[in-house]
Motif scaffolding. Structure first.
Motif, PDB file in Angstrom:
ATOM      1  N   GLN A   1       0.820  -1.207   0.000  1.00 37.21           N
ATOM      2  CA  GLN A   1       0.000   0.000   0.000  1.00 37.21           C
ATOM      3  C   GLN A   1       0.854   1.257   0.000  1.00 37.21           C
ATOM      4  OE1 GLN A   1      -3.403   0.016  -0.090  1.00 37.21           O
ATOM      5  NE2 GLN A   1      -3.431   2.245  -0.196  1.00 37.21           N
ATOM      6  N   GLN A   2       1.909   1.241   0.816  1.00 31.86           N
ATOM      7  CA  GLN A   2       2.744   2.439   0.931  1.00 31.86           C
ATOM      8  C   GLN A   2       4.116   2.046   1.441  1.00 31.86           C
ATOM      9  OE1 GLN A   2       0.691   5.717   2.716  1.00 31.86           O
ATOM     10  NE2 GLN A   2       2.556   6.840   3.190  1.00 31.86           N
ATOM     11  N   LEU A   3       5.139   2.740   0.937  1.00 33.81           N
ATOM     12  CA  LEU A   3       6.506   2.525   1.401  1.00 33.81           C
ATOM     13  C   LEU A   3       7.126   3.882   1.683  1.00 33.81           C
ATOM     14  CD1 LEU A   3       9.021  -0.068   0.096  1.00 33.81           C
ATOM     15  CD2 LEU A   3       9.785   2.272   0.500  1.00 33.81           C
ATOM     16  N   ASN A   4       7.524   4.098   2.926  1.00 30.73           N
ATOM     17  CA  ASN A   4       8.095   5.381   3.348  1.00 30.73           C
ATOM     18  C   ASN A   4       9.583   5.216   3.616  1.00 30.73           C
ATOM     19  OD1 ASN A   4       5.489   6.618   3.356  1.00 30.73           O
ATOM     20  ND2 ASN A   4       5.093   5.726   5.356  1.00 30.73           N
ATOM     21  N   VAL A   5      10.389   6.038   2.951  1.00 29.90           N
ATOM     22  CA  VAL A   5      11.840   5.999   3.151  1.00 29.90           C
ATOM     23  C   VAL A   5      12.405   7.385   2.860  1.00 29.90           C
ATOM     24  CG1 VAL A   5      12.243   5.261   0.764  1.00 29.90           C
ATOM     25  CG2 VAL A   5      13.971   4.788   2.517  1.00 29.90           C
ATOM     26  N   ASN A   6      13.432   7.787   3.584  1.00 30.60           N
ATOM     27  CA  ASN A   6      14.090   9.062   3.334  1.00 30.60           C
ATOM     28  C   ASN A   6      14.852   9.000   2.007  1.00 30.60           C
ATOM     29  OD1 ASN A   6      13.199  10.188   5.716  1.00 30.60           O
ATOM     30  ND2 ASN A   6      14.997   9.525   6.868  1.00 30.60           N
ATOM     31  N   ARG A   7      14.951  10.137   1.364  1.00 33.78           N
ATOM     32  CA  ARG A   7      15.640  10.192   0.066  1.00 33.78           C
ATOM     33  C   ARG A   7      17.148  10.054   0.236  1.00 33.78           C
ATOM     34  NH1 ARG A   7      13.715  12.047  -4.881  1.00 33.78           N
ATOM     35  NH2 ARG A   7      15.347  12.557  -6.384  1.00 33.78           N
ATOM     36  N   TYR A   8      17.676  10.478   1.393  1.00 36.74           N
ATOM     37  CA  TYR A   8      19.115  10.465   1.621  1.00 36.74           C
ATOM     38  C   TYR A   8      19.445   9.663   2.876  1.00 36.74           C
ATOM     39  CZ  TYR A   8      18.726  14.456  -1.521  1.00 36.74           C
ATOM     40  OH  TYR A   8      18.420  15.269  -2.577  1.00 36.74           O
ATOM     41  N   ALA A   9      20.629   9.084   2.880  1.00 36.58           N
ATOM     42  CA  ALA A   9      21.170   8.414   4.060  1.00 36.58           C
ATOM     43  C   ALA A   9      22.663   8.728   4.114  1.00 36.58           C
ATOM     44  CB  ALA A   9      20.933   6.909   3.988  1.00 36.58           C
ATOM     45  N   TYR A  10      23.277   8.508   5.279  1.00 39.54           N
ATOM     46  CA  TYR A  10      24.682   8.845   5.461  1.00 39.54           C
ATOM     47  C   TYR A  10      25.516   7.580   5.584  1.00 39.54           C
ATOM     48  CZ  TYR A  10      22.704  13.376   5.994  1.00 39.54           C
ATOM     49  OH  TYR A  10      22.006  14.522   5.742  1.00 39.54           O
ATOM     50  N   LEU A  11      26.672   7.655   4.979  1.00 42.53           N
ATOM     51  CA  LEU A  11      27.550   6.499   4.888  1.00 42.53           C
ATOM     52  C   LEU A  11      27.815   5.896   6.266  1.00 42.53           C
ATOM     53  CD1 LEU A  11      29.265   4.868   2.851  1.00 42.53           C
ATOM     54  CD2 LEU A  11      31.172   6.406   3.379  1.00 42.53           C
TER      55      LEU A  11
ATOM     56  N   ALA B   1      23.676   1.567   5.107  1.00 44.18           N
ATOM     57  CA  ALA B   1      24.136   2.423   3.998  1.00 44.18           C
ATOM     58  C   ALA B   1      25.642   2.239   3.882  1.00 44.18           C
ATOM     59  CB  ALA B   1      23.768   3.878   4.263  1.00 44.18           C
ATOM     60  N   ASN B   2      26.053   1.333   3.004  1.00 43.78           N
ATOM     61  CA  ASN B   2      27.462   0.957   2.913  1.00 43.78           C
ATOM     62  C   ASN B   2      28.167   1.489   1.668  1.00 43.78           C
ATOM     63  OD1 ASN B   2      27.267  -0.565   5.294  1.00 43.78           O
ATOM     64  ND2 ASN B   2      26.516  -2.362   4.166  1.00 43.78           N
ATOM     65  N   ARG B   3      27.404   2.018   0.701  1.00 40.40           N
ATOM     66  CA  ARG B   3      28.022   2.435  -0.554  1.00 40.40           C
ATOM     67  C   ARG B   3      27.541   3.823  -0.939  1.00 40.40           C
ATOM     68  NH1 ARG B   3      26.512   1.686  -5.898  1.00 40.40           N
ATOM     69  NH2 ARG B   3      24.750   0.389  -5.225  1.00 40.40           N
ATOM     70  N   VAL B   4      28.489   4.717  -1.205  1.00 41.38           N
ATOM     71  CA  VAL B   4      28.153   6.092  -1.587  1.00 41.38           C
ATOM     72  C   VAL B   4      27.520   6.091  -2.971  1.00 41.38           C
ATOM     73  CG1 VAL B   4      29.109   8.358  -2.144  1.00 41.38           C
ATOM     74  CG2 VAL B   4      29.970   7.096  -0.172  1.00 41.38           C
TER      75      VAL B   4
ATOM     76  N   VAL C   1      17.730   5.121  -2.471  1.00 38.12           N
ATOM     77  CA  VAL C   1      18.264   5.986  -1.414  1.00 38.12           C
ATOM     78  C   VAL C   1      19.637   6.459  -1.874  1.00 38.12           C
ATOM     79  CG1 VAL C   1      19.084   6.101   0.964  1.00 38.12           C
ATOM     80  CG2 VAL C   1      17.015   4.812   0.428  1.00 38.12           C
ATOM     81  N   GLU C   2      19.873   7.763  -1.777  1.00 42.30           N
ATOM     82  CA  GLU C   2      21.193   8.288  -2.115  1.00 42.30           C
ATOM     83  C   GLU C   2      22.034   8.366  -0.851  1.00 42.30           C
ATOM     84  OE1 GLU C   2      23.388  12.068  -4.339  1.00 42.30           O
ATOM     85  OE2 GLU C   2      21.221  12.082  -4.052  1.00 42.30           O
ATOM     86  N   VAL C   3      23.132   7.640  -0.843  1.00 38.24           N
ATOM     87  CA  VAL C   3      24.025   7.604   0.318  1.00 38.24           C
ATOM     88  C   VAL C   3      25.106   8.656   0.125  1.00 38.24           C
ATOM     89  CG1 VAL C   3      25.620   6.190   1.660  1.00 38.24           C
ATOM     90  CG2 VAL C   3      23.548   5.161   0.688  1.00 38.24           C
ATOM     91  N   ILE C   4      25.226   9.544   1.086  1.00 40.61           N
ATOM     92  CA  ILE C   4      26.230  10.615   1.022  1.00 40.61           C
ATOM     93  C   ILE C   4      27.159  10.489   2.222  1.00 40.61           C
ATOM     94  CG2 ILE C   4      24.839  12.225  -0.320  1.00 40.61           C
ATOM     95  CD1 ILE C   4      23.905  13.504   2.204  1.00 40.61           C
ATOM     96  N   ASP C   5      28.371  11.003   2.055  1.00 40.54           N
ATOM     97  CA  ASP C   5      29.365  10.824   3.117  1.00 40.54           C
ATOM     98  C   ASP C   5      29.573  12.073   3.962  1.00 40.54           C
ATOM     99  OD1 ASP C   5      30.594  12.396   1.279  1.00 40.54           O
ATOM    100  OD2 ASP C   5      32.371  11.143   0.999  1.00 40.54           O
ATOM    101  N   GLN C   6      28.767  13.085   3.758  1.00 41.54           N
ATOM    102  CA  GLN C   6      28.875  14.262   4.613  1.00 41.54           C
ATOM    103  C   GLN C   6      27.553  15.006   4.659  1.00 41.54           C
ATOM    104  OE1 GLN C   6      31.665  17.128   3.151  1.00 41.54           O
ATOM    105  NE2 GLN C   6      30.750  17.274   1.125  1.00 41.54           N
TER     106      GLN C   6
END
Length: 676
Positions: free
Chosen positions: A192-202, A255-258, A285-290
């Motif tokens: 029905q619905q999937l909620n997740v943040n667009r960004y995550a940190y390494l 979140a293991n890969r940038v 999800v876009e993984v960022i390192d800073q």
């Protein structure tokens, strides 16, 4: 003709008669009969001239009949085709257009809608979004002063927007929903619905919330999985029953890969399930390192601080810390410093900023100590008057430091600033000008300064919290303001050198979203160049297929809409014709068609719309009953109306010609008789 006008005409005749008799009979030494002819000519010319000045009019009533409008609004989204009702809708509309009695009684007007309302029929049934509430709101505005019953041909499945079953309570026209779609309930499992943040940190974990539903009467257990490529990284069995028909699953993933990481959520379908498309959902999800850390220094409590904090933290990639100038913070932990209404307590802060060469934003207001500020820095000075003034913002269309559209700044409340002459001594780029009352000035309200590798922005007014509130009043969202402030923060937090060509795009898009890539192109003096000819070359990484599309100038940017691209990974290059300047980037489009998530028409909501507007719902096969209702309903009667026109009694052009003719005849007659 009004009584006053008649009296004026009589008075004009008397005056003309007196003038004619006085000139040709009373003053004449030799009262010959021939002078009566001259007196008559003078009477006519003076009388005609006075009538010309009076311009007598009369009222003329025109009667006409006005038929009620019959609005036929057709859902053009892809869910209609997916539910296999596209041919039936075409046939329904065709029979409506050919029904003579219906067309004699109504002025039939056709519209199609999806995410936007269009005043024409376009049966493509390929649109990716549906906003029924917006379509009805716009029709309500168009026909608010007329009788216009509305036939709403739709399956009732709305993908975004205000819930139309509630918003139609204020709709002025009667709505007849024509339900297009199956109504028989079948067994179905779905995400029905999937909620997740667009960004995550390494090296962190990001949370996911998934709502799973089941429609049916059996006790079942299905497997829910999250896959990344061919690997299963999360798995959990989910049980459903008639009573327990929904489950909320919360879990975290590492979140293991940038970069952009794509995943697929899968709920195993039933053996006899009709729609299996809604059993899987792709997300990324876009993984960022800073993270961009912002320090806000303030010596007071003010609503602006809360608005700035909420605006900055609306983007998960940014965080903000609020401190006092007396607190000893390590500026190296922050990419941007915001100084709110500085005073003498900020002396060490300015010394530290100059020493560490940090970028900063200064917000000035009624409590700012300008004696201190005029001496601690040399980029701008303010005349000391101890008085305040209200400044309304006005957008600078030629602003070139970063890409920004006018979000309706002139409708925003004024900021409170300092009265007196403001001088900016450094090279600066005004983003907003000051408007005082109705006077447009060229003084900056918000300006950016780039000097010796340091970027600074100055807002010469307090009360920015009202802007954020006004944005919500205008659009029911804070998005425009938050994006504006976010772009300002992004510009100030970066030390990248200026480039003559910049591109703006997201790292990934969902398949049901509008995909627009923007570019900004500058002259060698870094002024926005509207003469450029830009093109974008897009390449599918998997198929190697490429296409070249010209970019169109819109306001102060060039842009291209590529929403028609299919799911996949793409890379692009933007080039300027005649220049050796290019910029490249990449993005991914995730497979997702929200219109294919539906099994049935939403009968309950459409019936509620009919109830809210005193109408009645019908199905596509009940066309004859609907037409009979429209024809026999006494609420929809042809109305006789009258229109009152004010018409001149005599056309002024002809009257002026008569005056000139009479004066000419009189002159020649006087000349002939030796009176001149």
């Amino acid at each position: 003709m009004q009584t006053e006008t008649i009296l004026l005409i009589i008075a004009a005749g008397i005056i003309a008669l007196i003038i004619a008799l006085y000139q040709y009979l009373y003053r004449a030494k030799n009262r010959k009969k021939k002078l009566l002819f001259f007196a008559f000519l003078r009477f006519l010319s003076v009388f005609s001239l006075l009538v010309l000045l009076i311009n007598p009019t009369f009222k003329q009533n025109i009667y006409f009949e006005e038929k009620p409008a019959l609005v036929v609004a057709v859902d053009n989204s892809s869910s209609i085709k997916y539910l296999k009702k596209d041919k039936e809708i075409k046939q329904f509309v065709n029979e409506i257009s050919l029904h003579k009695e219906l067309n004699n009684r109504f002025n039939v007007v056709y519209y199609s809608f999806s995410d936007k309302l269009k005043d024409s029929l376009h049966f493509s049934f390929d649109q990716k979004q549906t906003n029924i509430s917006k379509a009805l709101d716009e029709l309500n505005q168009v026909y608010k002063n007329t009788i216009a019953p509305t036939l709403l041909l739709t399956d009732g499945n709305q993908t975004y927007g205000t819930d139309y079953q509630f918003s139609t309570k204020g709709y002025k026209q009667v709505v007849y929903p024509v339900i297009s779609g199956d109504t028989i309930a079948v067994e179905d499992t779905r995400i029905q619905q999937l909620n997740v943040n667009r960004y995550a940190y390494l090296k962190n974990k990001f949370p996911i919330e998934t709502i799973l539903t089941y429609s049916g009467n059996q006790d079942i257990t299905r497997l829910f999985q999250i896959k990344s490529g061919n690997s299963t990284i999360f798995s959990q069995p989910i049980s459903f029953s008639k009573e327990n028909n929904s489950n909320v699953v919360n879990f975290t993933l590492p979140a293991n890969r940038v970069g952009v990481n794509q995943y697929v959520a899968i709920l195993s379908p039933l053996d006899n399930e009709k729609n299996t498309i809604n059993n899987s959902k792709t997300f990324a999800v876009e993984v960022i390192d800073q993270k961009t850390n912002v320090l806000l220094i303030s010596d007071m409590v003010h609503p602006d601080l809360g608005a700035i904090k909420k605006s900055i933290e609306s983007n998960e990639r940014r965080s903000i810390t609020i401190s006092k100038p007396s607190e000893n913070k390590d500026f190296n932990d922050y990419q941007l410093i915001i100084l709110y209404q500085p005073n003498t307590r900020y002396k060490k802060v300015y010394e530290k900023l100059n020493l560490e060469k940090k970028n900063y934003l200064t917000i000035i207001g009624s409590k700012t100590d300008w004696v201190f500020l005029n001496t601690i820095q040399n980029k701008y000075t303010q005349e000391i008057t101890r008085q305040t003034e209200y400044y309304v913002p006005r957008f600078n269309n030629n602003y070139a430091a970063f890409l920004q559209d006018d979000i309706g700044f002139t409708s925003y409340p004024p900021l409170i600033g300092n009265f007196g002459e403001l001088k900016i001594h450094a090279n600066h780029d005004p983003l907003l000008y000051r408007t005082i009352g109705t006077i447009h000035t060229e003084d900056a309200l918000l300006a950016t300064i780039e000097q010796n590798g340091i970027r600074e922005a100055v807002l010469f007014g307090e009360g920015i919290w009202r802007w954020r509130a006004q944005n919500y009043i205008n659009t029911q969202t804070f998005k425009d303001f938050d994006e504006f402030f976010g772009k300002l923060v992004q510009y100030l937090a970066s030390n990248k050198r200026k480039s003559r060509l910049n591109t703006i795009s997201e790292s990934f898009y969902y398949g049901n979203a509008s995909i627009v890539i923007k570019a900004e192109y500058f002259t060698k003096n870094y002024e926005f160049d509207k003469r450029g000819s830009l093109k974008i070359i897009i390449k599918n990484k998997e198929t190697k297929a490429t296409q070249t599309i010209p970019m169109l100038l819109k306001n102060n940017s060039y842009e291209v809409d590529i929403s028609n691209l299919g799911a996949g990974d793409y890379e692009y290059t933007v080039a300027v014709s005649g220049e050796h300047i290019t910029r490249s980037g990449s993005f991914a489009i995730l497979e997702y068609d929200v219109e294919q998530q539906f099994l049935n028409a939403d009968v309950t909501k459409l019936q509620q719309v009919a109830t809210n507007t005193s109408g009645k719902s019908y199905f596509l096969n009940q066309k004859e009953a609907l037409i009979k209702e429209l024809i026999e309903n006494q609420r929809y009667q042809t109305i006789q109306k009258s229109k009152e026109n004010v018409v001149s009694l005599i056309d002024w052009k002809y009257l002026l010609l008569i005056v000139l003719l009479l004066l000419t005849i009189e002159w020649f007659a006087r000349k002939y008789n030796g009176l001149i």
